[in-house]
Write a protein that holds these residues in place. Sequence first.
Motif, PDB file in Angstrom:
ATOM      1  N   ALA A 156     -29.226  44.755  -0.049  1.00 51.62           N
ATOM      2  CA  ALA A 156     -29.510  44.003  -1.269  1.00 51.62           C
ATOM      3  C   ALA A 156     -29.182  44.835  -2.501  1.00 51.62           C
ATOM      4  O   ALA A 156     -28.626  44.322  -3.485  1.00 51.62           O
ATOM      5  CB  ALA A 156     -30.979  43.576  -1.287  1.00 51.62           C
ATOM      6  N   LEU A 157     -29.509  46.123  -2.457  1.00 54.44           N
ATOM      7  CA  LEU A 157     -29.193  46.995  -3.585  1.00 54.44           C
ATOM      8  C   LEU A 157     -27.681  47.140  -3.746  1.00 54.44           C
ATOM      9  O   LEU A 157     -27.162  47.096  -4.861  1.00 54.44           O
ATOM     10  CB  LEU A 157     -29.846  48.366  -3.400  1.00 54.44           C
ATOM     11  N   HIS A 158     -26.972  47.276  -2.634  1.00 60.09           N
ATOM     12  CA  HIS A 158     -25.511  47.379  -2.699  1.00 60.09           C
ATOM     13  C   HIS A 158     -24.901  46.095  -3.278  1.00 60.09           C
ATOM     14  O   HIS A 158     -23.979  46.157  -4.101  1.00 60.09           O
ATOM     15  CB  HIS A 158     -24.936  47.666  -1.318  1.00 60.09           C
ATOM     16  N   ALA A 159     -25.408  44.947  -2.855  1.00 57.93           N
ATOM     17  CA  ALA A 159     -24.910  43.672  -3.386  1.00 57.93           C
ATOM     18  C   ALA A 159     -25.170  43.572  -4.889  1.00 57.93           C
ATOM     19  O   ALA A 159     -24.313  43.100  -5.645  1.00 57.93           O
ATOM     20  CB  ALA A 159     -25.560  42.506  -2.658  1.00 57.93           C
ATOM     21  N   SER A 160     -26.337  44.044  -5.339  1.00 60.13           N
ATOM     22  CA  SER A 160     -26.643  43.976  -6.773  1.00 60.13           C
ATOM     23  C   SER A 160     -25.763  44.941  -7.556  1.00 60.13           C
ATOM     24  O   SER A 160     -25.321  44.625  -8.660  1.00 60.13           O
ATOM     25  CB  SER A 160     -28.123  44.252  -7.024  1.00 60.13           C
ATOM     26  N   GLN A 161     -25.463  46.119  -6.986  1.00 56.25           N
ATOM     27  CA  GLN A 161     -24.553  47.045  -7.663  1.00 56.25           C
ATOM     28  C   GLN A 161     -23.145  46.469  -7.750  1.00 56.25           C
ATOM     29  O   GLN A 161     -22.461  46.624  -8.766  1.00 56.25           O
ATOM     30  CB  GLN A 161     -24.518  48.387  -6.927  1.00 56.25           C
ATOM     31  N   THR A 162     -22.726  45.797  -6.706  1.00 57.74           N
ATOM     32  CA  THR A 162     -21.413  45.163  -6.707  1.00 57.74           C
ATOM     33  C   THR A 162     -21.347  44.064  -7.756  1.00 57.74           C
ATOM     34  O   THR A 162     -20.350  43.927  -8.475  1.00 57.74           O
ATOM     35  CB  THR A 162     -21.100  44.598  -5.305  1.00 57.74           C
ATOM     36  N   TYR A 163     -22.418  43.300  -7.878  1.00 58.68           N
ATOM     37  CA  TYR A 163     -22.480  42.234  -8.884  1.00 58.68           C
ATOM     38  C   TYR A 163     -22.436  42.819 -10.290  1.00 58.68           C
ATOM     39  O   TYR A 163     -21.736  42.306 -11.163  1.00 58.68           O
ATOM     40  CB  TYR A 163     -23.741  41.399  -8.674  1.00 58.68           C
ATOM     41  N   LEU A 164     -23.168  43.909 -10.513  1.00 55.51           N
ATOM     42  CA  LEU A 164     -23.148  44.573 -11.820  1.00 55.51           C
ATOM     43  C   LEU A 164     -21.744  45.066 -12.144  1.00 55.51           C
ATOM     44  O   LEU A 164     -21.259  44.889 -13.268  1.00 55.51           O
ATOM     45  CB  LEU A 164     -24.141  45.735 -11.845  1.00 55.51           C
ATOM     46  N   CYS A 165     -21.067  45.642 -11.169  1.00 58.67           N
ATOM     47  CA  CYS A 165     -19.705  46.115 -11.374  1.00 58.67           C
ATOM     48  C   CYS A 165     -18.771  44.953 -11.723  1.00 58.67           C
ATOM     49  O   CYS A 165     -17.932  45.064 -12.620  1.00 58.67           O
ATOM     50  CB  CYS A 165     -19.214  46.837 -10.128  1.00 58.67           C
ATOM     51  N   MET A 166     -18.942  43.821 -11.047  1.00 55.08           N
ATOM     52  CA  MET A 166     -18.112  42.657 -11.322  1.00 55.08           C
ATOM     53  C   MET A 166     -18.360  42.124 -12.740  1.00 55.08           C
ATOM     54  O   MET A 166     -17.421  41.795 -13.456  1.00 55.08           O
ATOM     55  CB  MET A 166     -18.391  41.550 -10.297  1.00 55.08           C
ATOM     56  N   LEU A 167     -19.622  42.062 -13.153  1.00 53.44           N
ATOM     57  CA  LEU A 167     -19.931  41.579 -14.505  1.00 53.44           C
ATOM     58  C   LEU A 167     -19.326  42.491 -15.573  1.00 53.44           C
ATOM     59  O   LEU A 167     -18.717  42.017 -16.539  1.00 53.44           O
ATOM     60  CB  LEU A 167     -21.448  41.485 -14.703  1.00 53.44           C
ATOM     61  N   ALA A 168     -19.505  43.795 -15.407  1.00 54.91           N
ATOM     62  CA  ALA A 168     -18.968  44.745 -16.388  1.00 54.91           C
ATOM     63  C   ALA A 168     -17.438  44.714 -16.402  1.00 54.91           C
ATOM     64  O   ALA A 168     -16.825  44.743 -17.474  1.00 54.91           O
ATOM     65  CB  ALA A 168     -19.478  46.149 -16.084  1.00 54.91           C
ATOM     66  N   SER A 169     -16.823  44.631 -15.233  1.00 57.67           N
ATOM     67  CA  SER A 169     -15.362  44.598 -15.163  1.00 57.67           C
ATOM     68  C   SER A 169     -14.798  43.325 -15.786  1.00 57.67           C
ATOM     69  O   SER A 169     -13.777  43.369 -16.472  1.00 57.67           O
ATOM     70  CB  SER A 169     -14.909  44.700 -13.709  1.00 57.67           C
ATOM     71  N   THR A 170     -15.469  42.212 -15.577  1.00 54.95           N
ATOM     72  CA  THR A 170     -15.026  40.947 -16.176  1.00 54.95           C
ATOM     73  C   THR A 170     -15.117  41.008 -17.695  1.00 54.95           C
ATOM     74  O   THR A 170     -14.203  40.570 -18.403  1.00 54.95           O
ATOM     75  CB  THR A 170     -15.863  39.779 -15.637  1.00 54.95           C
TER      76      THR A 170
END
Length: 117
Positions: free
Chosen positions: A63-77
């Motif tokens: 779950a933590l890895h998924a949330s980090q991936t989501y944060l990375c996607m938001l910042a990259s977008t």
Amino acid sequence: MMAALSSPLRVCRGILREIRTLKGPTYKQSMAYNYVIDQFRKNDFPVCPQVTGERYCRAQQEALHASQTYLCMLASTRNHMVLHQLYHGKGQRGTEEMAGIVGLRLPTQPGGKGWEK
């Protein structure tokens, strides 16, 4: 080799910061804000106290890895949109304007190096 996981609180704050950037001052009324808060409260992210909780901790890490991936996607977008607005074509541009965008100057005289005045 697995990268070190950052703290869940830092990831949660980062996601909420990205939502605030997108939604503006009324971000706390958005469905995304409520969903993120609910998910972080539901997962609770405790530290693994014993080996017996290994399955539970694996789910926590996922779950933590998924949330980090989501944060990375938001910042990259967000960064992509900033770069797109900056460099997207606005019709035909002159050579001097394009050189200025990428930080170059055109030569001022034929055969010059570009830095002479």
